[in-house]
Scaffold this active site. Structure first.
Site, PDB file in Angstrom:
ATOM      1  N   ASP A  64       0.878  -1.171   0.000  1.00 29.24           N
ATOM      2  CA  ASP A  64       0.000   0.000   0.000  1.00 29.24           C
ATOM      3  C   ASP A  64       0.913   1.218   0.000  1.00 29.24           C
ATOM      4  O   ASP A  64       1.513   1.552   1.025  1.00 29.24           O
ATOM      5  CB  ASP A  64      -0.895  -0.007   1.236  1.00 29.24           C
ATOM      6  CG  ASP A  64      -1.806   1.217   1.316  1.00 29.24           C
ATOM      7  OD1 ASP A  64      -1.657   2.142   0.487  1.00 29.24           O
ATOM      8  OD2 ASP A  64      -2.651   1.261   2.233  1.00 29.24           O
ATOM      9  N   SER A 143      -4.371  13.682 -13.979  1.00 30.66           N
ATOM     10  CA  SER A 143      -5.633  13.567 -14.697  1.00 30.66           C
ATOM     11  C   SER A 143      -5.905  14.897 -15.375  1.00 30.66           C
ATOM     12  O   SER A 143      -5.419  15.948 -14.926  1.00 30.66           O
ATOM     13  CB  SER A 143      -6.772  13.250 -13.720  1.00 30.66           C
ATOM     14  OG  SER A 143      -8.041  13.403 -14.337  1.00 30.66           O
ATOM     15  N   TYR A 156     -11.170  14.359  -6.001  1.00 31.29           N
ATOM     16  CA  TYR A 156     -10.278  13.841  -7.041  1.00 31.29           C
ATOM     17  C   TYR A 156      -9.596  14.981  -7.779  1.00 31.29           C
ATOM     18  O   TYR A 156      -8.383  14.945  -8.020  1.00 31.29           O
ATOM     19  CB  TYR A 156     -11.104  12.985  -8.007  1.00 31.29           C
ATOM     20  CG  TYR A 156     -10.294  12.282  -9.071  1.00 31.29           C
ATOM     21  CD1 TYR A 156      -9.518  11.178  -8.766  1.00 31.29           C
ATOM     22  CD2 TYR A 156     -10.340  12.717 -10.392  1.00 31.29           C
ATOM     23  CE1 TYR A 156      -8.796  10.506  -9.743  1.00 31.29           C
ATOM     24  CE2 TYR A 156      -9.626  12.058 -11.382  1.00 31.29           C
ATOM     25  CZ  TYR A 156      -8.854  10.957 -11.050  1.00 31.29           C
ATOM     26  OH  TYR A 156      -8.135  10.308 -12.027  1.00 31.29           O
ATOM     27  N   LYS A 160      -5.577  15.436  -7.728  1.00 28.38           N
ATOM     28  CA  LYS A 160      -4.785  15.340  -8.953  1.00 28.38           C
ATOM     29  C   LYS A 160      -4.105  16.667  -9.282  1.00 28.38           C
ATOM     30  O   LYS A 160      -3.002  16.674  -9.859  1.00 28.38           O
ATOM     31  CB  LYS A 160      -5.660  14.875 -10.114  1.00 28.38           C
ATOM     32  CG  LYS A 160      -6.059  13.409 -10.021  1.00 28.38           C
ATOM     33  CD  LYS A 160      -4.836  12.472  -9.983  1.00 28.38           C
ATOM     34  CE  LYS A 160      -5.226  11.011 -10.131  1.00 28.38           C
ATOM     35  NZ  LYS A 160      -4.042  10.110 -10.100  1.00 28.38           N
TER      36      LYS A 160
END
Length: 254
Positions: A64, A143, A156, A160
């Site tokens: 992880d 992204s 998100y 990003k």
């Protein structure tokens, strides 16, 4: 410990069991790199096996990469088993769709742990090794939504965007040591994560994919599209490129 060989390229790929990460691992293996396929799930085993079955060199590592102690142990193990790490591709990430009121604090923290902390921790562990070697290549995967916001994706988008800025900050800090750091910003890509997004939004896969394909090139990306961009930035043809963000989105950001 495996002796460092200057002629051997050792690439650590996080999220290597996933769609984009697996494609990156296979592409770099095809180019002759020895691959550390890293994932917190055992899908990494299948990717490493496929590379070896094709005549490449790969080993899988369960980790992880949002956990500090686990990352330190990972880098030590990869170095012991494969040699000095020359390339890092930070692909690991996750998405939880929602507006700010929709998201719990746990959702927010998980998004930053998976998408930003993972990059920070892996690079923090590897950069001193690269500095001692006087070379290194790091490619992060952000992204298009790290450059321009999208709907119902607050955590998100923020995470990003953090990856983009972290990439450029590392490029500034570590260029004098011969280390290049760049970022790929994909658009919608046909992976299991895209299907999970559809479920989170209560849409059918067919409807969601049709909307995602509404861009100038008329289709969504493939993992191989993104892997080609990562391989370019990690390769010799990009030796004079650092701190850049390469959009690979079929024109979706135009």
């Amino acid at each position: 410990m495996t002796a460092a060989r200057p002629d051997v390229r050792v690439a650590l790929v996080t999220g290597g069991g996933g769609g984009i990460g697996g494609a990156v691992a296979r592409r770099l293996a095809d180019e002759g790199a020895h691959i550390a396929v890293v994932d917190r799930d055992h899908e990494a085993d299948a990717v490493a096996w496929r590379i070896r079955a094709s005549g490449g060199h790969a080993e899988s590592f369960l980790c992880d990469v949002s956990a500090e102690g686990a990352v330190s142990a990972l880098v030590e193990e990869v170095t012991d088993r494969l040699g000095t790490i020359t390339d890092v591709c930070c692909v690991a990430g996750s998405i939880r769709r929602g507006t700010v009121p929709d998201l719990s604090l746990a959702d927010w923290h998980r998004s930053f742990a998976d998408n930003v902390d993972s990059v920070f921790l892996v690079c923090r562990a590897v950069l001193p090794l690269m500095e001692r070697a006087g070379r290194g290549r790091i490619v992060t995967v952000a992204s298009g939504w790290g450059l321009r916001a999208g709907e119902k994706a607050a955590a998100y988008c923020a995470a990003k965007a953090g990856v983009v800025m972290l990439t450029q900050a590392m490029a500034l800090d570590h260029s004098p040591a011969g280390i290049r750091v760049n970022c790929v910003a994909p658009g919608d890509t046909r992976t299991p994560m895209l299907a999970r997004e559809a479920r989170q939004l209560g849409q059918s896969d067919t409807e969601f994919l049709a909307e995602a394909a509404d861009r100038p090139l008329g289709r969504i990306g493939t993992p191989e599209d993104i892997a080609a961009a990562v391989a370019f930035l990690a390769g010799p043809d990009a030796d004079f490129i650092t701190g850049t963000v390469l959009s690979v989105d079929g024109g979706g950001s135009v």
